[in-house]
Design a protein around this motif. Structure first.
Motif, PDB file in Angstrom:
ATOM      1  N   GLN A   1       0.841  -1.199   0.000  1.00  0.00           N
ATOM      2  CA  GLN A   1       0.000   0.000   0.000  1.00  0.00           C
ATOM      3  C   GLN A   1       0.872   1.242   0.000  1.00  0.00           C
ATOM      4  OE1 GLN A   1      -0.370   2.203   2.921  1.00  0.00           O
ATOM      5  NE2 GLN A   1      -1.547   3.593   1.616  1.00  0.00           N
ATOM      6  N   THR A   2       1.982   1.198   0.723  1.00  0.00           N
ATOM      7  CA  THR A   2       2.895   2.339   0.775  1.00  0.00           C
ATOM      8  C   THR A   2       3.466   2.649  -0.603  1.00  0.00           C
ATOM      9  OG1 THR A   2       3.473   1.783   3.052  1.00  0.00           O
ATOM     10  CG2 THR A   2       4.978   3.240   1.876  1.00  0.00           C
ATOM     11  N   THR A   3       3.855   1.617  -1.325  1.00  0.00           N
ATOM     12  CA  THR A   3       4.379   1.819  -2.681  1.00  0.00           C
ATOM     13  C   THR A   3       3.307   2.418  -3.572  1.00  0.00           C
ATOM     14  OG1 THR A   3       5.987   0.033  -2.486  1.00  0.00           O
ATOM     15  CG2 THR A   3       5.332   0.649  -4.720  1.00  0.00           C
ATOM     16  N   TYR A   4       2.098   1.877  -3.509  1.00  0.00           N
ATOM     17  CA  TYR A   4       1.028   2.419  -4.343  1.00  0.00           C
ATOM     18  C   TYR A   4       0.734   3.872  -3.970  1.00  0.00           C
ATOM     19  CZ  TYR A   4      -3.071   3.425  -6.896  1.00  0.00           C
ATOM     20  OH  TYR A   4      -3.942   4.053  -7.739  1.00  0.00           O
ATOM     21  N   SER A   5       0.755   4.180  -2.690  1.00  0.00           N
ATOM     22  CA  SER A   5       0.535   5.550  -2.239  1.00  0.00           C
ATOM     23  C   SER A   5       1.570   6.485  -2.856  1.00  0.00           C
ATOM     24  CB  SER A   5       0.607   5.618  -0.712  1.00  0.00           C
ATOM     25  OG  SER A   5       0.509   6.943  -0.263  1.00  0.00           O
ATOM     26  N   ARG A   6       2.796   6.014  -2.955  1.00  0.00           N
ATOM     27  CA  ARG A   6       3.861   6.822  -3.568  1.00  0.00           C
ATOM     28  C   ARG A   6       3.631   6.994  -5.069  1.00  0.00           C
ATOM     29  NH1 ARG A   6       8.761   4.041  -0.180  1.00  0.00           N
ATOM     30  NH2 ARG A   6       8.364   5.177   1.751  1.00  0.00           N
ATOM     31  N   TYR A   7       3.080   5.963  -5.726  1.00  0.00           N
ATOM     32  CA  TYR A   7       2.706   6.114  -7.137  1.00  0.00           C
ATOM     33  C   TYR A   7       1.675   7.234  -7.275  1.00  0.00           C
ATOM     34  CZ  TYR A   7       4.512   1.335  -8.144  1.00  0.00           C
ATOM     35  OH  TYR A   7       5.276   0.211  -8.295  1.00  0.00           O
ATOM     36  N   GLU A   8       0.649   7.175  -6.430  1.00  0.00           N
ATOM     37  CA  GLU A   8      -0.450   8.131  -6.509  1.00  0.00           C
ATOM     38  C   GLU A   8      -0.026   9.552  -6.169  1.00  0.00           C
ATOM     39  OE1 GLU A   8      -4.308   7.790  -4.330  1.00  0.00           O
ATOM     40  OE2 GLU A   8      -4.621   6.063  -5.637  1.00  0.00           O
ATOM     41  N   SER A   9       0.933   9.680  -5.293  1.00  0.00           N
ATOM     42  CA  SER A   9       1.387  11.017  -4.901  1.00  0.00           C
ATOM     43  C   SER A   9       2.466  11.565  -5.839  1.00  0.00           C
ATOM     44  CB  SER A   9       1.921  11.001  -3.465  1.00  0.00           C
ATOM     45  OG  SER A   9       3.129  10.268  -3.392  1.00  0.00           O
ATOM     46  N   GLY A  10       3.016  10.708  -6.685  1.00  0.00           N
ATOM     47  CA  GLY A  10       4.040  11.143  -7.617  1.00  0.00           C
ATOM     48  C   GLY A  10       5.445  11.118  -7.055  1.00  0.00           C
ATOM     49  N   THR A  11       5.629  10.545  -5.874  1.00  0.00           N
ATOM     50  CA  THR A  11       6.973  10.479  -5.299  1.00  0.00           C
ATOM     51  C   THR A  11       7.751   9.262  -5.781  1.00  0.00           C
ATOM     52  OG1 THR A  11       6.162   9.373  -3.307  1.00  0.00           O
ATOM     53  CG2 THR A  11       6.322  11.778  -3.241  1.00  0.00           C
ATOM     54  N   LEU A  12       7.076   8.359  -6.506  1.00  0.00           N
ATOM     55  CA  LEU A  12       7.724   7.170  -7.056  1.00  0.00           C
ATOM     56  C   LEU A  12       7.157   6.933  -8.446  1.00  0.00           C
ATOM     57  CD1 LEU A  12       9.634   4.754  -6.393  1.00  0.00           C
ATOM     58  CD2 LEU A  12       7.621   3.533  -5.570  1.00  0.00           C
ATOM     59  N   ASP A  13       8.043   6.752  -9.432  1.00  0.00           N
ATOM     60  CA  ASP A  13       7.597   6.472 -10.797  1.00  0.00           C
ATOM     61  C   ASP A  13       6.935   5.107 -10.868  1.00  0.00           C
ATOM     62  OD1 ASP A  13       8.438   8.872 -11.914  1.00  0.00           O
ATOM     63  OD2 ASP A  13      10.406   8.077 -12.475  1.00  0.00           O
ATOM     64  N   ILE A  14       5.888   5.034 -11.659  1.00  0.00           N
ATOM     65  CA  ILE A  14       5.153   3.784 -11.831  1.00  0.00           C
ATOM     66  C   ILE A  14       5.811   2.988 -12.951  1.00  0.00           C
ATOM     67  CG2 ILE A  14       2.919   2.749 -12.333  1.00  0.00           C
ATOM     68  CD1 ILE A  14       1.661   5.427 -11.494  1.00  0.00           C
ATOM     69  N   PRO A  15       6.160   1.726 -12.707  1.00  0.00           N
ATOM     70  CA  PRO A  15       6.738   0.896 -13.769  1.00  0.00           C
ATOM     71  C   PRO A  15       5.743   0.726 -14.925  1.00  0.00           C
ATOM     72  CG  PRO A  15       7.001  -0.151 -11.621  1.00  0.00           C
ATOM     73  CD  PRO A  15       6.091   1.020 -11.427  1.00  0.00           C
ATOM     74  N   SER A  16       6.267   0.569 -16.126  1.00  0.00           N
ATOM     75  CA  SER A  16       5.405   0.469 -17.305  1.00  0.00           C
ATOM     76  C   SER A  16       4.442  -0.710 -17.213  1.00  0.00           C
ATOM     77  CB  SER A  16       6.247   0.378 -18.581  1.00  0.00           C
ATOM     78  OG  SER A  16       7.113  -0.728 -18.525  1.00  0.00           O
ATOM     79  N   GLY A  17       4.869  -1.810 -16.651  1.00  0.00           N
ATOM     80  CA  GLY A  17       3.971  -2.960 -16.496  1.00  0.00           C
ATOM     81  C   GLY A  17       2.791  -2.642 -15.588  1.00  0.00           C
ATOM     82  N   SER A  18       3.038  -1.869 -14.553  1.00  0.00           N
ATOM     83  CA  SER A  18       1.955  -1.468 -13.649  1.00  0.00           C
ATOM     84  C   SER A  18       1.013  -0.480 -14.324  1.00  0.00           C
ATOM     85  CB  SER A  18       2.527  -0.857 -12.370  1.00  0.00           C
ATOM     86  OG  SER A  18       3.220  -1.831 -11.625  1.00  0.00           O
ATOM     87  N   LEU A  19       1.571   0.429 -15.126  1.00  0.00           N
ATOM     88  CA  LEU A  19       0.717   1.362 -15.879  1.00  0.00           C
ATOM     89  C   LEU A  19      -0.195   0.597 -16.827  1.00  0.00           C
ATOM     90  CD1 LEU A  19       2.992   4.372 -16.867  1.00  0.00           C
ATOM     91  CD2 LEU A  19       0.874   4.459 -15.554  1.00  0.00           C
ATOM     92  N   ALA A  20       0.363  -0.385 -17.517  1.00  0.00           N
ATOM     93  CA  ALA A  20      -0.444  -1.186 -18.436  1.00  0.00           C
ATOM     94  C   ALA A  20      -1.527  -1.945 -17.681  1.00  0.00           C
ATOM     95  CB  ALA A  20       0.452  -2.146 -19.215  1.00  0.00           C
ATOM     96  N   ALA A  21      -1.184  -2.517 -16.535  1.00  0.00           N
ATOM     97  CA  ALA A  21      -2.167  -3.255 -15.735  1.00  0.00           C
ATOM     98  C   ALA A  21      -3.284  -2.332 -15.251  1.00  0.00           C
ATOM     99  CB  ALA A  21      -1.477  -3.928 -14.549  1.00  0.00           C
TER     100      ALA A  21
END
Length: 76
Positions: free
Chosen positions: A27-47
Motif C-alpha cells: 500500500q505504501t508503494t502504491y501511495s507513492r505512485y499516486e502522490s508522484g513520489t515514485l515512478d510507476i513501472p510500465s507494467g503497472s501502468l499497463a495493468a
C-alpha cells in the motif's frame, strides 16, 4: 497523472490497499505512485489501464479521452 489515478480508484470505491494487491505492491508503494513520489513501472501502468478500461496515455495525461484504444493483432 497522479490525480487521475486517485480519481479512477475513488470512482470505483476502492482503497489503496486493494489496488496495491492488484499490482502486487505494498500500500505504501502504491501511495507513492499516486502522490508522484515514485515512478510507476510500465507494467503497472499497463495493468492499471486494463483494470480501469482506459489507455496508458489517459493515465499519463497525454489525452483527455478515457476510452481505451482498440486492441489489434500488431503491425502488418
Amino acid at each position: 497523472m497522479y490525480q487521475r489515478l486517485r480519481n479512477l480508484r475513488e470512482d470505483r470505491d476502492l482503497n489503496q490497499t486493494e489496488v496495491a494487491k492488484l499490482l502486487h505492491v505494498s500500500q505504501t508503494t502504491y501511495s507513492r505512485y499516486e502522490s508522484g513520489t515514485l515512478d510507476i513501472p510500465s507494467g503497472s501502468l499497463a495493468a492499471l489501464a486494463v483494470f480501469y478500461g482506459t489507455s496508458v496515455d489517459y493515465l499519463l495525461g497525454l489525452t483527455d479521452t478515457s476510452r481505451p484504444y482498440p486492441r489489434g493483432g500488431g503491425a502488418p
